[in-house]
Motif scaffolding. Structure first.
Motif, PDB file in Angstrom:
ATOM      1  N   PRO A 243       0.795  -1.228   0.000  1.00 23.84           N
ATOM      2  CA  PRO A 243       0.000   0.000   0.000  1.00 23.84           C
ATOM      3  C   PRO A 243       0.832   1.287   0.000  1.00 23.84           C
ATOM      4  O   PRO A 243       0.624   2.151  -0.819  1.00 23.84           O
ATOM      5  CB  PRO A 243      -0.823  -0.117   1.285  1.00 23.84           C
ATOM      6  CG  PRO A 243      -0.806  -1.546   1.648  1.00 23.84           C
ATOM      7  CD  PRO A 243       0.436  -2.143   1.075  1.00 23.84           C
ATOM      8  N   GLY A 244       1.799   1.406   0.921  1.00 25.82           N
ATOM      9  CA  GLY A 244       2.551   2.666   1.012  1.00 25.82           C
ATOM     10  C   GLY A 244       3.348   2.925  -0.241  1.00 25.82           C
ATOM     11  O   GLY A 244       3.421   4.044  -0.745  1.00 25.82           O
ATOM     12  N   LEU A 245       3.963   1.859  -0.757  1.00 27.47           N
ATOM     13  CA  LEU A 245       4.792   2.016  -1.952  1.00 27.47           C
ATOM     14  C   LEU A 245       3.920   2.418  -3.127  1.00 27.47           C
ATOM     15  O   LEU A 245       4.346   3.156  -4.000  1.00 27.47           O
ATOM     16  CB  LEU A 245       5.486   0.700  -2.279  1.00 27.47           C
ATOM     17  CG  LEU A 245       6.824   0.499  -1.580  1.00 27.47           C
ATOM     18  CD1 LEU A 245       7.413  -0.816  -1.993  1.00 27.47           C
ATOM     19  CD2 LEU A 245       7.791   1.598  -1.932  1.00 27.47           C
ATOM     20  N   LYS A 246       2.687   1.903  -3.101  1.00 30.00           N
ATOM     21  CA  LYS A 246       1.779   2.199  -4.201  1.00 30.00           C
ATOM     22  C   LYS A 246       1.595   3.717  -4.308  1.00 30.00           C
ATOM     23  O   LYS A 246       1.626   4.290  -5.388  1.00 30.00           O
ATOM     24  CB  LYS A 246       0.440   1.520  -3.917  1.00 30.00           C
ATOM     25  CG  LYS A 246      -0.505   1.552  -5.085  1.00 30.00           C
ATOM     26  CD  LYS A 246      -1.733   0.738  -4.733  1.00 30.00           C
ATOM     27  CE  LYS A 246      -2.935   1.335  -5.399  1.00 30.00           C
ATOM     28  NZ  LYS A 246      -4.160   1.103  -4.704  1.00 30.00           N
ATOM     29  N   THR A 247       1.440   4.358  -3.136  1.00 27.81           N
ATOM     30  CA  THR A 247       1.279   5.821  -3.132  1.00 27.81           C
ATOM     31  C   THR A 247       2.467   6.478  -3.789  1.00 27.81           C
ATOM     32  O   THR A 247       2.325   7.362  -4.625  1.00 27.81           O
ATOM     33  CB  THR A 247       1.200   6.335  -1.681  1.00 27.81           C
ATOM     34  OG1 THR A 247       0.239   5.553  -0.995  1.00 27.81           O
ATOM     35  CG2 THR A 247       0.817   7.783  -1.630  1.00 27.81           C
ATOM     36  N   ILE A 248       3.665   6.030  -3.379  1.00 21.53           N
ATOM     37  CA  ILE A 248       4.869   6.723  -3.846  1.00 21.53           C
ATOM     38  C   ILE A 248       5.090   6.483  -5.321  1.00 21.53           C
ATOM     39  O   ILE A 248       5.386   7.399  -6.081  1.00 21.53           O
ATOM     40  CB  ILE A 248       6.053   6.311  -2.962  1.00 21.53           C
ATOM     41  CG1 ILE A 248       5.904   7.055  -1.647  1.00 21.53           C
ATOM     42  CG2 ILE A 248       7.357   6.640  -3.622  1.00 21.53           C
ATOM     43  CD1 ILE A 248       6.847   6.721  -0.605  1.00 21.53           C
ATOM     44  N   VAL A 249       4.912   5.221  -5.752  1.00 23.19           N
ATOM     45  CA  VAL A 249       5.092   4.919  -7.177  1.00 23.19           C
ATOM     46  C   VAL A 249       4.037   5.669  -7.983  1.00 23.19           C
ATOM     47  O   VAL A 249       4.335   6.269  -9.024  1.00 23.19           O
ATOM     48  CB  VAL A 249       4.997   3.394  -7.418  1.00 23.19           C
ATOM     49  CG1 VAL A 249       5.011   3.089  -8.891  1.00 23.19           C
ATOM     50  CG2 VAL A 249       6.150   2.686  -6.738  1.00 23.19           C
ATOM     51  N   GLY A 250       2.796   5.673  -7.461  1.00 17.52           N
ATOM     52  CA  GLY A 250       1.728   6.401  -8.155  1.00 17.52           C
ATOM     53  C   GLY A 250       2.069   7.876  -8.274  1.00 17.52           C
ATOM     54  O   GLY A 250       1.934   8.481  -9.345  1.00 17.52           O
ATOM     55  N   GLN A 420      -2.232  11.844  -4.681  1.00 17.02           N
ATOM     56  CA  GLN A 420      -2.133  10.383  -4.644  1.00 17.02           C
ATOM     57  C   GLN A 420      -2.458   9.881  -3.242  1.00 17.02           C
ATOM     58  O   GLN A 420      -3.159   8.886  -3.075  1.00 17.02           O
ATOM     59  CB  GLN A 420      -0.709   9.977  -5.042  1.00 17.02           C
ATOM     60  CG  GLN A 420      -0.531   8.509  -5.327  1.00 17.02           C
ATOM     61  CD  GLN A 420      -1.305   8.050  -6.540  1.00 17.02           C
ATOM     62  OE1 GLN A 420      -1.433   8.783  -7.495  1.00 17.02           O
ATOM     63  NE2 GLN A 420      -1.853   6.870  -6.490  1.00 17.02           N
ATOM     64  N   GLN A 421      -1.957  10.600  -2.240  1.00 19.48           N
ATOM     65  CA  GLN A 421      -2.190  10.200  -0.853  1.00 19.48           C
ATOM     66  C   GLN A 421      -3.687  10.235  -0.526  1.00 19.48           C
ATOM     67  O   GLN A 421      -4.214   9.300   0.077  1.00 19.48           O
ATOM     68  CB  GLN A 421      -1.446  11.161   0.067  1.00 19.48           C
ATOM     69  CG  GLN A 421      -0.723  10.450   1.173  1.00 19.48           C
ATOM     70  CD  GLN A 421      -0.112  11.444   2.140  1.00 19.48           C
ATOM     71  OE1 GLN A 421      -0.311  12.648   2.032  1.00 19.48           O
ATOM     72  NE2 GLN A 421       0.630  10.956   3.095  1.00 19.48           N
ATOM     73  N   LYS A 422      -4.331  11.325  -0.949  1.00 18.51           N
ATOM     74  CA  LYS A 422      -5.772  11.435  -0.691  1.00 18.51           C
ATOM     75  C   LYS A 422      -6.523  10.298  -1.367  1.00 18.51           C
ATOM     76  O   LYS A 422      -7.411   9.688  -0.772  1.00 18.51           O
ATOM     77  CB  LYS A 422      -6.288  12.781  -1.205  1.00 18.51           C
ATOM     78  CG  LYS A 422      -5.918  13.945  -0.301  1.00 18.51           C
ATOM     79  CD  LYS A 422      -6.394  15.260  -0.887  1.00 18.51           C
ATOM     80  CE  LYS A 422      -5.819  16.431  -0.086  1.00 18.51           C
ATOM     81  NZ  LYS A 422      -5.859  17.671  -0.852  1.00 18.51           N
ATOM     82  N   GLN A 423      -6.123  10.040  -2.622  1.00 16.87           N
ATOM     83  CA  GLN A 423      -6.778   8.982  -3.390  1.00 16.87           C
ATOM     84  C   GLN A 423      -6.631   7.643  -2.673  1.00 16.87           C
ATOM     85  O   GLN A 423      -7.594   6.900  -2.493  1.00 16.87           O
ATOM     86  CB  GLN A 423      -6.116   8.924  -4.781  1.00 16.87           C
ATOM     87  CG  GLN A 423      -6.677   7.868  -5.714  1.00 16.87           C
ATOM     88  CD  GLN A 423      -8.136   8.112  -6.037  1.00 16.87           C
ATOM     89  OE1 GLN A 423      -8.519   9.233  -6.319  1.00 16.87           O
ATOM     90  NE2 GLN A 423      -8.953   7.089  -5.957  1.00 16.87           N
ATOM     91  N   ASP A 424      -5.395   7.355  -2.215  1.00 11.60           N
ATOM     92  CA  ASP A 424      -5.144   6.071  -1.559  1.00 11.60           C
ATOM     93  C   ASP A 424      -5.888   5.962  -0.242  1.00 11.60           C
ATOM     94  O   ASP A 424      -6.384   4.899   0.118  1.00 11.60           O
ATOM     95  CB  ASP A 424      -3.644   5.886  -1.320  1.00 11.60           C
ATOM     96  CG  ASP A 424      -2.938   5.562  -2.617  1.00 11.60           C
ATOM     97  OD1 ASP A 424      -3.634   5.527  -3.645  1.00 11.60           O
ATOM     98  OD2 ASP A 424      -1.730   5.357  -2.611  1.00 11.60           O
ATOM     99  N   ALA A 425      -5.934   7.096   0.485  1.00  8.22           N
ATOM    100  CA  ALA A 425      -6.660   7.082   1.760  1.00  8.22           C
ATOM    101  C   ALA A 425      -8.128   6.743   1.511  1.00  8.22           C
ATOM    102  O   ALA A 425      -8.725   5.935   2.225  1.00  8.22           O
ATOM    103  CB  ALA A 425      -6.528   8.435   2.445  1.00  8.22           C
ATOM    104  N   ALA A 426      -8.686   7.350   0.477  1.00  4.79           N
ATOM    105  CA  ALA A 426     -10.100   7.087   0.154  1.00  4.79           C
ATOM    106  C   ALA A 426     -10.287   5.619  -0.228  1.00  4.79           C
ATOM    107  O   ALA A 426     -11.235   4.959   0.238  1.00  4.79           O
ATOM    108  CB  ALA A 426     -10.540   7.993  -0.994  1.00  4.79           C
ATOM    109  N   GLU A 431     -12.142   0.154   1.161  1.00  4.99           N
ATOM    110  CA  GLU A 431     -11.887  -1.282   1.281  1.00  4.99           C
ATOM    111  C   GLU A 431     -12.157  -1.755   2.706  1.00  4.99           C
ATOM    112  O   GLU A 431     -12.757  -2.802   2.929  1.00  4.99           O
ATOM    113  CB  GLU A 431     -10.437  -1.577   0.884  1.00  4.99           C
ATOM    114  CG  GLU A 431     -10.241  -3.035   0.556  1.00  4.99           C
ATOM    115  CD  GLU A 431      -8.840  -3.289   0.026  1.00  4.99           C
ATOM    116  OE1 GLU A 431      -8.259  -4.305   0.425  1.00  4.99           O
ATOM    117  OE2 GLU A 431      -8.335  -2.474  -0.766  1.00  4.99           O
ATOM    118  N   ALA A 432     -11.714  -0.916   3.673  1.00  2.00           N
ATOM    119  CA  ALA A 432     -11.912  -1.297   5.077  1.00  2.00           C
ATOM    120  C   ALA A 432     -13.410  -1.395   5.384  1.00  2.00           C
ATOM    121  O   ALA A 432     -13.868  -2.356   6.018  1.00  2.00           O
ATOM    122  CB  ALA A 432     -11.259  -0.268   5.986  1.00  2.00           C
TER     123      ALA A 432
END
Length: 1906
Positions: A243-250, A420-426, A431-432
């Motif tokens: 998950p975290g890496l996804k943010t950074i790569v994104g 990207q961070q906002k998108q991932d948080a959403a 998912e949760a």
């Protein structure tokens, strides 16, 4: 399988031939439907006009479901039952693809793979066994793992110094080929979607494999295996799962995508700078100092001899390895004695790679300046060659190129990361929520299956005859809605809850997966208490996106009141709130809103379930008698224990309304609304309650309640004794006493002091420490270890282990104590001194009591996860480039060893092995690329350039900026949470507070004693205040008079009925009569206030205070004081009457008049101007006091007298201000204090000179402080004052960050001392060259052989030196030398050996990551954070601006307030008219643009040393271009006449054309004139500026330039501040270092001898460039290991200058640019920018050439179609215009603002009018008579009347008349718009009104109502 199992897996259906047939059928049907639609449309257009149709609604295009994208995991709701279908083709899950040939396969790891159902490779159908096998392999998780491992192993092989055997390569190629062929077999090649080459990741693989085979077959291609390293990028694809890496790569990929515009702008700007540089400095850097030939060869020599002598490099002046560049211009670098400066000799500097000789090298130089790498070298070379005036070129490139463009890149990376961070948080939240939903559903199911319904309620609770109870459906009903993924399936099953009657609609955005996030604890804490009669509750639907299941509390409370659920999230209030007048909207937790909203949904797949709320009222509604039908309401089933403990929500969520209303409803039920004090209801209570109910109802006890009575388990007993220490009462008592002691605030204070002292002792460590100090230090260490160990032990004793280790700080403490004890025990073992470094971590314990450190550590902690991920990405990037560099250039670097021409041995920075490759790439990441690139180019040539540039752009500008982006986002989050942290009690503050209280107590006692002794005879009257009133303050806001009442906005007005009138009315009307509140106040306070006027008036009487003086008037306007304050304060005159009489005497009157006169003088506008002039003059005088002053005695004398004059003027100014303002006013102003201090210094200096003490050291130091005089200008220069004020506000936080930096660095510093103390010493010969280890191995050998044993200037021998070394490393200046010393170091007193200690690289890498990337970036973070906080207080950028600049800023932002311009009238002369048409045509502009670009290209072709032919050709081409531009200019002047000069671009063109013609014609004569021909060559470069006109068409670049334009005022002010700082430091530098040696970074052109040279040197250092060299030059006289004041002064001077300029002021630039850029981008994203409004007015001119501001209504449709996006409304736009309801004015005209307003609203989708100025409307007659909507309605009404009238006529006159009528009607219709039908409308009251006739205009296309 049983029936239920079959039901369960209906979501997944195997993909069979039938499925394929169905898809094909659906595609055919869709095709047929489209054809039919087209035919119908064609038919419709021919229909008669009689029919009135509704416009068709355009369905938005369906979109694929993002939850079911290929590559994503299966959503939790679908996971159940997917096991059977793993690896088997199934029908597509996403309904979007239901009519496309696709199918899905679910992998073992629940990943969704999507494939195309067409034949792969034209032969393999989806049912072919070969393809099925390939599919199975491809979706197996092991497949990707094996491929990933292969890539990693392959990379490891690549890092090996010796290349692997050939068969290894072939094995890897074989594996990759197998992977690719499997994918191709499974997917197909490229023709259809979801095939192999449709995935960009596969392009990479395909390319690599193709290259591998090519190199295998065609050996001549060489080794391209390096390209394989790009496969490492695939790691990023797999990495994206984390998950975290996804943010950074994104964020990385997004940033790279967005950088397009910035890159174009950058290349453009750099090209312009490169062209300017080329014109100015081409060939200039080849000037060398040549020895005078007359000395060697005599005066009479031939040309050939002279040429050979001059070109012999042995005759050139050389310093070190470099030949010195010189110049003959003013301010250029000269040559030493007996040397002459000659041009065009030898090669360019830096192996010939630094020059402006052609466009390529010039562009490289411009890029180097932009990235600020080693730019000081280029700066010095150019300034030495051309003269110091050319510093302006560098100022421009650094300010525009470096500061602006580089920070734009940062801004874009930061924004990408943020989004990207906002998108991932959403996504994560979704998912949760989804997973929770699924868990809840399963829990309910499992509970239900465990406890079947074996009892029912009594008859009054359940009546089988009731219709509503019959309607109830069991939970496993299979008639329910069914799978929401296949809405068209006939038979659908549900796992648990009844399916929704509202099937999933494709275009709906709220898909079945978009669950709302709900507050949740851990799943293990949820214990559903399910009641048997669960069915009687209204249940949610399984596929309801916001469905929540009934809450357990509801079930517990159920029997008390059958239908009233009582739960935390579902309260009575939420049930009834809608029906109360002052209702608040329902909270987000209630899932009912979603249910209600769904009732309105319909879709073609809808299947009604038995629970369809459309058919039946819900029970809740029945209970509460709700009028609205079908609002199905459902509570939740979740008892969230930790949440209950944490939250203030009570289980039965109490609203303020609860008390009254609920008790009325249910007076008997005490459980429905517990008292407000019961904030938390323990779950056990609910259990017990349930037990009681069960018992009463005769139910069996629930399993839960049985468990609760079981005896204590063994595990719990052990827990109690071993961890909780619940032992004997005596032990408890002991614990209590220990905790009293250890938890005391004073103990905390003591421990904190111990940490500080301990840190001090650790910092005392240094090289050559004497024995006594060493033993004291060791004893202190043991003592402190003991203290900390005792503290930890006592805390554990007091708290018990389980409580102690709950606190993270305690865990940290105990870890350090453990390490310290271990170190003490293992002291004898060698190599464990590293453990001492861990003791340094104790420093962090200070964070407990130091909020800023705590905050920053919290930031570090919060970013640790992301930082770890970023470090992995950084690692991957560095790894890729390192391996690539090694593969590409390793063999070339062997030339350093083998090739004697290059020679000199392998350089330190090389690609010879992986470690060195890694370090080179890491160095590039730090921003240093140019030197490594030169080293590479010497052996490998030009391929090095793209390699290093790519590394630089990706590594440094993108990946590294992510570090900063990460910190900035953390700062944003931190400021929000700061308030939460403040609540924690601070023990240290408590201890300090105790001291304060004690001090206050002592003070009070002393004062009381004194008062008793000096008891007063008279007692003064005391003003009595009622307790309710606040303390009056005369000058504050609370002092009141004449019945004014202020209501505190926070407290509100206390009114009866518990109501508060707070926020809405903070201030009652000023003049209230005492008895009552006037009418205004009643209206303000609302109806409730009327009842309370009496109580209000009473409280008002209490508040009223008798106060002296006039009533306070809060005026908004500033009233300037016209006279000075009184001489004496009122208290004095009241106490001492004699003073009053003096004031009133004649002398007093004269004095008062004198003061008033002085006051008027100071307030006069010329007074400040005069003082500013004096300040500037005195500052200029200081600037003249340089090294050469002694040689100019007259100037010296003049300056001395001037200095005295200035001092006298400033003293006089101060005295005048004292008289005018009085001491109180003067000394309460900080700026006046500054003046006072500076004037006092001048007085002291004057006195010293008069006593002939001028040569004393201390007085000389004071003279230096005169440099602060220019600071006085700050207070008088508004632009600078605002910046300084903003800075002053930021100082506390900057200071805190500085301290934190020092703490961070202290740790690395002490570590450095441990590692390198005494190891930088070396043995050197007379030239200063280090001797080889074979000659000298040890210090003793060195001294015996009479060599010098010396230390490096920068070393780690003590902590202060370590700080300086770390500062150089952190700014990347001089760090390579420090690193080389460290890498070569051996034991102390041993001669260093080349790379003996190479793993010390890691120390530096770690420090750079944490000490530089991180802590230095904190400065930017803090400044931006401070900036944002100021903005929240209402500042924003305007903090840095004066009023005038704010006006400009607003003008830039509100360009839409323009009104239409008159278009230029066409000339009457026909030839001029033709020219006018040609020049105003867009094609003409485009043609000129092409010519400009061609001109630019020809300028790029020019280079130094061109052949005569090329030179001549370019000259003629240039003449052609000048002719073209002159022709353009002449044509435009003929066509546009005097209007030509009204357009700024035209003026610019005109000037350039004139200058070009001048330059051309005078070229021959200019050699003899003083004007340099280079300047006229530069004029041609400005033609390039016209290319900026292209910017009009590029929106992205326009945004960037707009943000620059908006930033300019603020940037100008910050630039002024920077210039002021540089000015002060230049004067101080001249005073301190005038006599410094000219070596290292100082030479004859760069030194502190004159003001201008100091200034250009300081400009270089404001970017931290070359400061290490300057420092070495300033301390050259200092001998190692001896105290030296010069060393201290130089270090302090440079470090303070760098902190102020480089870390603070330059970072303010960054803050402003980031702020503006985000603002500009926001404007663009929100929609309309000023450019769009400009475009609107440009287009308007075409329709309204006379600028009347009106156009005809019939032109409106064409006009809005003619506009560009985003305001454009394409044809057919009739109904859009009707909908916009645009006002129509007299004469069927439309006003320009109205149209713009309507289009703006339409674009923004808002009904509120934006900020549109309306003053224009008053100037012209503006009478609205109708609107487009109204007109359409009239047309429509006329149509209906006509139709009715015809029908009536037909009935009346029969068929003959009917035919006749039809003919007439057809005529009407044929005439279209021209024909007007008169419709008579007769009023119903004929007697009152006469008949009215109305004329209605009918358009041909207006037969449909909007």
């Amino acid at each position: 399988m049983d029936e239920e199992g079959v039901e369960e897996y209906r979501n997944f259906r195997p993909f069979t031939r039938d499925s394929l047939f169905n898809i094909e059928r659906r595609i055919a049907e869709e095709q047929a439907a489209k054809e039919a639609h087209k035919l119908k449309e064609a038919g419709d257009s021919d229909d008669s006009e009689d029919e009135i149709e509704e416009p068709s609604h355009h369905e938005p295009d369906p979109k694929p479901n993002s939850k079911l994208e290929a590559g994503r995991k299966l959503p939790p709701s679908l996971e159940e039952g997917s096991g059977r279908f793993v690896g088997r083709p199934i029908e597509d899950l996403d309904e979007y693809y239901h009519n496309q040939k696709t199918f899905c396969v679910i992998g073992r790891d629940k990943t969704i793979y999507r494939f195309n159902a067409t034949n792969a490779l034209f032969v393999l159908s989806p049912f072919n066994p070969i393809r099925r096998v390939a599919l199975y392999i491809l979706v197996h998780p092991l497949f990707s793992v094996v491929v990933m491992l292969t890539i990693i192993v392959n990379c490891v092989f690549m890092t090996m110094t010796e290349g692997p055997e050939e068969y290894v390569e072939q094995i890897f190629t074989g594996i990759y080929t197998f992977e690719a062929s499997t994918k191709i077999l499974a997917r197909g090649i490229i023709l259809t979607p979801f095939t192999y080459l449709r995935d960009p990741w596969n392009w990479l693989d395909f390319f690599v494999i193709s290259i591998a085979y090519l190199t295998m077959w065609i050996k001549s291609l060489g080794n391209l295996s390096a390209l394989r390293t790009f496969r490492v990028l695939r790691a990023l694809k797999t990495v994206a799962v984390i998950p975290g890496l996804k943010t950074i790569v994104g964020a990385l990929l997004e940033a790279v995508r967005r950088l397009r515009d910035v890159m174009i702008l950058t290349v453009f700007v750099l090209s312009i700078f490169a062209l300017v540089g080329m014109q100015l400095y081409s060939g200039g850097l080849r000037q060398k100092c040549v020895q005078n030939w007359t000395i060697e060869l005599g005066p009479n020599i031939s040309d050939i001899e002279w040429l050979s002598f001059v070109n012999d490099s042995n005759n050139w002046w050389k310093v070190g390895d470099d030949y010195i560049v010189c110049g003959n211009g003013s301010g250029a670098g000269g040559c030493k004695e007996n040397y002459t400066c000659l041009p065009d000799l030898g090669d360019n500097p830096n192996f010939g790679y630094t020059s402006f000789d052609n466009f390529g090298w010039a562009l490289l130089c411009a890029f180097r300046l932009m990235t600020q790498d080693y730019w000081e070298s280029l700066y010095k070379l150019v300034l030495r060659a051309e003269g110091s005036a050319h510093a302006m070129y560098f100022v421009l490139v650094i300010l525009l190129g470096s500061f602006y463009l580089v920070n734009l890149i940062l801004a874009i990376v930061a924004m990408s990361y943020d989004e990207q961070q906002k998108q991932d948080a959403a996504d994560a939240a979704d998912e949760a929520a989804e997973r929770m939903e699924e868990e809840e559903r399963r829990e309910i199911l499992s509970q239900m299956t465990k406890s079947p319904s074996d009892a029912s309620f009594k008859s009054d609770q359940y009546n089988p005859d009731k219709a509503e109870d019959k309607e109830r459906v069991s939970l496993t009903s299979d008639q329910s809605g069914g799978s929401h993924l296949h809405p068209n399936s006939k038979k659908r099953g549900s796992v648990s809850l009844p399916g929704s009657p509202f099937a999933y609609r494709r275009s709906s955005r709220g898909s079945q997966f978009s669950w709302k996030k709900k507050p949740s604890g851990r799943a293990t804490d949820r214990q559903p208490l399910v009641y048997q009669t669960l069915e009687s509750l209204p249940l949610p639907f399984a596929d309801d996106s916001a469905a929540v299941t009934p809450s357990s509390e509801d079930l517990c409370n159920f029997p008390f009141h059958k239908n009233a659920p009582n739960g935390r999230r579902y309260s009575f209030a939420s049930q009834t709130r809608r029906h109360w007048p002052d209702a608040r909207p329902p909270s987000r937790r209630s899932s009912f809103a979603s249910n209600v909203s769904r009732n309105s949904r319909t879709s073609r797949y809808s299947v009604h379930s038995p629970l369809d709320p459309l058919k039946k009222e819900s029970k809740m509604d029945t209970l509460f008698n709700f009028t609205r039908k079908g609002s199905q309401r459902v509570p939740d089933v979740v008892v969230d224990k930790p949440r209950l403990d944490r939250d203030n929500d009570s289980v039965s969520s109490l609203g303020s309304e609860c008390v009254g209303e609920k008790q009325k409803m249910s007076p008997t039920n005490t459980f429905l609304c517990p008292s407000p004090t019961a904030a938390n209801v323990d779950i056990k209570d609910v259990m017990v309650l349930k037990d009681l109910i069960d018992h009463a109802s005769g139910h069996r006890r629930s399993f839960m309640s049985v468990v609760s009575v079981q005896p204590e388990a063994v595990r719990d007993k052990l827990m109690n004794y071993l961890c909780l220490w619940n032992c004997s009462p005596n032990f408890k008592k002991l614990q209590y006493f220990v905790s009293l002691f250890i938890m005391d605030a004073f103990v905390d204070l003591f421990i904190t002091l111990c940490i500080v002292v301990n840190t001090g002792f650790m910092a005392l460590d240094h090289w050559d420490m004497n024995e006594d100090l060493k033993s004291v230090s060791e004893f202190a260490n043991t003592l402190f270890t003991g203290i900390f160990a005792a503290e930890a032990f006592l805390k554990i004793l007091a708290l018990s282990p389980i409580n102690y280790f709950k606190d993270n700080w305690n865990v940290f403490d105990s870890f350090i104590v453990f390490l310290s004890l271990m170190e003490l025990m293992l002291e004898e073992l060698p190599g464990l001194s590293v453990l001492r470094a861990f003791r340094l971590l104790r420093v962090f314990k200070l964070a407990k009591s130091w909020p800023t450190l705590n905050m920053l550590i919290a930031i570090v902690g919060r970013t640790m996860g992301a930082l770890g991920n970023l470090t992995i990405v950084l690692g991957i990037v560095v790894f890729i480039f390192a391996v690539m560099g090694q593969q590409l250039f390793r063999d070339s670097y062997q030339r350093y060893i083998n090739d004697s021409d290059i020679g000199g041995g392998m350089p330190r920075w090389n690609f010879d092995d992986f470690l060195h490759s890694f370090m080179i790439i890491f160095r590039v990441l730090c921003g240093e690329w140019i030197e490594s690139m030169w080293g590479c180019m010497r052996v490998a040539g030009y391929p090095c350039v793209p390699f290093f540039l790519l590394t630089m752009v990706i590594g440094n500008l993108v990946v590294l900026n992510l570090f900063l982006a990460l910190l900035l986002s953390s700062f944003g989050a931190e400021s929000l949470q700061r308030s939460e942290a403040d609540d924690e009690p601070n023990k240290l503050a408590e201890a300090v507070d105790r001291f304060k209280r004690f001090g206050a107590w002592v003070k009070v006692k002393i004062i009381v004693c004194l008062k008793v002794k000096l008891r007063r005879k008279t007692k003064r009257p005391v003003i009595a205040l009622s307790p309710s009133s606040s303390r009056p303050e005369l000058n504050g806001k609370e002092a009141l008079a004449d019945g004014q009442t202020v209501v505190d906005a926070e407290k509100g007005l206390d009114l009866p009925d518990g109501e508060k009138v707070g926020e809405t009315t903070a201030l009652l009307p000023r003049r209230c009569s005492e008895g009552s509140v006037n009418k205004d106040s009643k209206s303000m306070l609302g109806s409730e206030a009327s009842s309370s006027s009496s109580s209000l008036s009473e409280s008002e009487k209490d508040i009223k205070v008798e106060a002296d003086g006039e009533p306070e008037i809060n005026e908004v306007d500033i009233v300037y004081v016209k006279e000075p304050d009184d001489c004496l304060c009122k208290v004095c005159t009241r106490k001492f009457k004699c003073l009053a009489t003096i004031e009133e005497s004649k002398t007093g009157q004269i004095w008062w008049k004198f003061r008033c006169f002085m006051f008027r003088v100071t307030e006069h506008k010329y007074f400040e101007t005069f003082i500013i002039t004096m300040i500037l003059a005195s500052s200029s005088a200081l600037a003249l006091e340089d090294e050469y002053l002694g040689e100019r005695p007259i100037l010296k004398a003049i300056l001395m007298y001037l200095d005295k004059c200035f001092t006298a003027i400033f003293i006089l100014e101060m005295l005048v201000k004292w008289v005018a303002f009085g001491f109180k006013t003067y000394f309460t102003d900080a700026w006046c204090w500054l003046d006072f201090i500076i004037v006092s210094l001048s007085i002291v200096l004057l006195a010293a000179e008069s006593f002939n003490l001028g040569d004393l050291g201390s007085i000389k130091a004071l003279r230096t402080l005169r440099a602060l005089r220019p600071l006085r200008a700050v207070s008088r220069w508004e632009g600078m004052r605002v910046v300084v004020n903003a800075l002053i506000k930021a100082i506390p936080s900057i200071f805190n960050v500085l301290l934190v930096c020092l703490v961070f660095w202290l740790i690395f510093g002490i570590m450095g001392v441990q590692l390198f103390a005494g190891r930088f010493h070396k043995c050197v010969d007379a030239d200063g060259t280090r001797l080889n280890i074979s000659v000298v191995d040890h210090r003793n050998q060195c001294e015996t052989q009479n060599y010098t044993w010396t230390n490096s200037k920068i070393n780690f021998d003590n902590v202060m030196n370590a700080y300086l070394a770390l500062f150089q490393i952190a700014t990347y200046k001089g760090w390579t030398d420090i690193m080389n010393d460290a890498i070569d170091s051996r034991q102390p007193n041993y001669q260093p050996l080349y790379e003996d200690n190479r793993y010390m690289y890691m120390y530096f890498v770690l420090f750079i990551i944490f000490g530089s990337f991180f802590t230095l970036n904190l400065f930017i973070g803090v400044i931006i954070d401070n900036f944002n906080q100021q903005k929240k207080k209402g500042g924003s950028l305007e903090m840095f601006m004066t009023d005038d600049q704010k006006k400009y800023y607003m003008a830039m932002k509100r360009m839409q307030s323009k009104s239409p311009q008159k278009s230029i009238p066409k000339p009457k002369l026909w030839i001029a008219g033709i020219i006018f048409d040609v020049t105003t045509n867009q094609m003409f502009d485009i043609g000129i643009m092409v010519v400009i670009l061609l001109n630019m290209i020809t300028m790029m072709i020019e280079h130094e040393g061109m052949t005569h032919e090329i030179d001549e050709a370019l000259k003629y081409i240039n003449i052609v271009f000048i002719a073209i531009f002159t022709l353009e200019c002449v044509l435009k002047i003929i066509g546009l006449r005097q209007f030509y000069f009204k357009i700024p671009w035209n003026v610019f063109d005109f000037v350039v054309v004139i200058l070009s013609i001048l330059a051309l014609s005078l070229a021959g004569f200019f050699e003899n004139f003083f004007v340099s021909p280079t300047l006229l060559r530069v004029i041609r470069v400005f033609r390039v500026g016209r290319v900026l006109r292209l910017v009009k068409s590029a929106k992205g670049i326009r945004t960037l330039l707009f943000s620059l334009a908006v930033s300019l005022p603020a940037l100008f002010n910050i630039g002024l501040l920077l210039a002021l700082v540089m000015f002060i430091y230049a004067i101080m530098g001249m005073n301190f270092f005038m006599k410094a040696e000219e070596e290292y970074g100082l030479d004859d052109a760069f030194n502190f001898k004159t003001f201008f040279r100091s200034f250009i040197l300081l400009f270089q250092m404001c970017t931290s460039a070359g400061w290490d060299g300057v420092l070495n030059g300033l301390i050259a006289k200092c001998k190692p290991n001896e105290p030296c004041t010069q060393y201290t002064i130089a270090t302090m001077y440079l470090v303070t200058y760098l902190v102020i300029s480089f870390l603070v002021v330059v970072n303010m630039y960054i803050a402003v640019i980031l702020e503006n850029f985000s603002q500009a981008t926001e404007d663009v994203q929100q929609g309309l920018t000023p450019d769009d409004f400009d475009m609107y007015y440009e287009k308007w001119e075409k329709y309204d050439p006379d600028a009347t501001q009106y156009i005809q209504l019939d032109m409106l449709s064409d006009f809005v179609d003619f506009l560009e996006e985003p305001l454009q409304l394409q044809k057919p736009n009739h109904f859009m215009l009707v909908k916009l309801d645009i006002p129509i004015c007299d004469g069927d005209m439309c006003f320009c603002r109205d149209i713009l307003d309507a289009l703006t609203k339409n674009f923004l989708g808002t009904t509120e009018t934006p900020d549109m100025p309306t003053q224009q409307e008053a100037e012209t007659e503006y009478v609205v008579v109708s609107s487009t909507l109204k007109r359409q309605k009239e047309h429509y009404a006329a149509k209906i009347i006509q139709k009715a009238y015809r029908t009536f006529r037909r009935k009346k006159h029969g068929s003959e008349d009917d035919d006749e009528e039809n003919d007439i009607d057809e005529d009407c219709v044929d005439n279209g718009d021209a024909e007007t039908v008169v419709v008579e409308t007769t009023s119903s009251h004929a007697s009152d009104t006469t008949e009215q006739q109305k004329t209605v205009e009918l358009h041909a296309d207006s037969d449909i109502v909007a």
